[in-house]
Design a protein around this motif. Structure first.
Motif, PDB file in Angstrom:
ATOM      1  N   SER A 153       0.842  -1.202   0.000  1.00 27.06           N
ATOM      2  CA  SER A 153       0.000   0.000   0.000  1.00 27.06           C
ATOM      3  C   SER A 153       0.870   1.242   0.000  1.00 27.06           C
ATOM      4  O   SER A 153       1.955   1.258   0.589  1.00 27.06           O
ATOM      5  CB  SER A 153      -0.910   0.024   1.234  1.00 27.06           C
TER       6      SER A 153
ATOM      7  N   THR B 188      -4.194   7.278  -2.706  1.00 31.69           N
ATOM      8  CA  THR B 188      -3.697   6.026  -2.127  1.00 31.69           C
ATOM      9  C   THR B 188      -3.865   4.917  -3.152  1.00 31.69           C
ATOM     10  O   THR B 188      -4.723   4.992  -4.034  1.00 31.69           O
ATOM     11  CB  THR B 188      -4.473   5.662  -0.848  1.00 31.69           C
TER      12      THR B 188
ATOM     13  N   LYS C 236      -3.119   0.421  -3.838  1.00 30.78           N
ATOM     14  CA  LYS C 236      -2.684  -0.882  -3.367  1.00 30.78           C
ATOM     15  C   LYS C 236      -2.211  -1.712  -4.555  1.00 30.78           C
ATOM     16  O   LYS C 236      -2.822  -1.689  -5.619  1.00 30.78           O
ATOM     17  CB  LYS C 236      -3.828  -1.604  -2.644  1.00 30.78           C
TER      18      LYS C 236
END
Length: 297
Positions: A102, A111, A113
């Motif tokens: 992550s 963000t 992942k």
């Protein structure tokens, strides 16, 4: 005497999934005639001079046992055993697991992942020649070097290929089926172990958490040879340091897939680099540099 259930025996054309399922349940499985006689003949012939230079061991390694290491340095046929589909396929299925990396921008606005999967790599290559008079080995788990906790996910898958036939009399490996699921407080007993019997070219494939031991060779003149090859995850340390055991010059002669399994490949996402590059690039550059040195001498 308390007898444990036997391990299942499967044919050489079995699927890797079936092998993995049996190992997950019992801790190990026998695959009959996995390696052809001609391949085994050549491998043993390549290794015999190295066996003959070895002294017998002592203690855990066996006072009537000789061992030959760094098998990729000594024989091309080592790759045939490493790449046997039922073995390497089962190892991949049992060891490889998904992971998540992550990340976020410094200001936290984005963000993300990344789903990733590790590689597997070669951990050990060793041929074991067990002679008459050798007594039974101490029962042990091979994954103890990783400080593994049990029960838990496997960290090691190993095959013992029969370089000669395996019998109860010549020291066939003793195993305790199902013991890979025992916790670390339970102490194994010799009477719980059963000897593995299998024809030459067959393989005992098992996870590192299975309790096992070399048996007693009570024959008068029959040696028992096993070829041990194991895989672990690409982010763990190898039991046998392949980079020092096998010279870079020799590694360059081996098939690409074998070099990758030796560890000349990044394990996702960043494990194993050399100067921030894939180690295979270093190996190629080393070869070119070595050739240049020869030219300029």
């Amino acid at each position: 005497m308390i007898m444990s259930p036997s391990l299942r025996t499967l044919p050489r054309n079995v699927s890797a999934d079936d092998v993995a399922d049996c190992i997950d349940r019992d801790g190990g499985v026998i695959i009959t005639n996995l390696i052809d006689d001609a391949v085994m003949d050549e491998l043993i012939a390549d290794l015999q001079p190295h066996f003959d230079r070895q002294a017998f061991g002592s203690g855990f390694t066996g006072n009537r046992t000789r061992r030959c290491n760094a098998l990729l340095q000594h024989s091309d046929r080592t790759a045939d055993l490493m790449l046997a589909p039922a073995f390497i396929g089962a190892a991949e299925r049992l060891l490889v697991h998904d992971g998540v990396w992550s990340g976020a921008n410094p200001d936290g606005t984005t963000t993300h992942k990344l789903r990733m999967r590790p590689t597997i790599q070669l951990s050990v290559t060793q041929a074991i020649e067990l002679w008459p008079g050798q007594t039974a080995q101490e029962i042990h788990r091979d994954d103890s070097m990783y400080y593994a906790r049990h029960p838990g996910p496997p960290t090691l898958v190993q095959a013992l290929f029969a370089g000669t036939r395996y019998t109860a009399e010549n020291g066939g490996t003793m195993v305790i089926p199902g013991s890979h699921r025992w916790d670390d407080e339970r102490i194994p007993r010799l009477e719980e172990a059963i000897p593995i019997e299998m024809p030459r070219g067959s393989a005992l494939v098992y996870v590192g958490g299975l309790y096992h031991a070399g048996g007693s060779n009570v024959t008068e003149d029959e040696r028992r040879i096993a070829i041990a090859i194991s895989y672990t995850l690409g982010y763990m340390r190898q039991e046998e340091n392949q980079y020092l055991a096998v010279s870079p010059e020799r590694a360059r002669q081996l098939p690409l897939r074998v070099r990758e399994l030796m560890g000349y490949r990044l394990c996702s996402p960043f494990c194993g680099w050399v100067d921030m590059r894939d180690p295979m690039e270093w190996l190629e550059a080393y070869s070119c540099s070595a050739n240049d040195d020869q030219v300029h001498r």
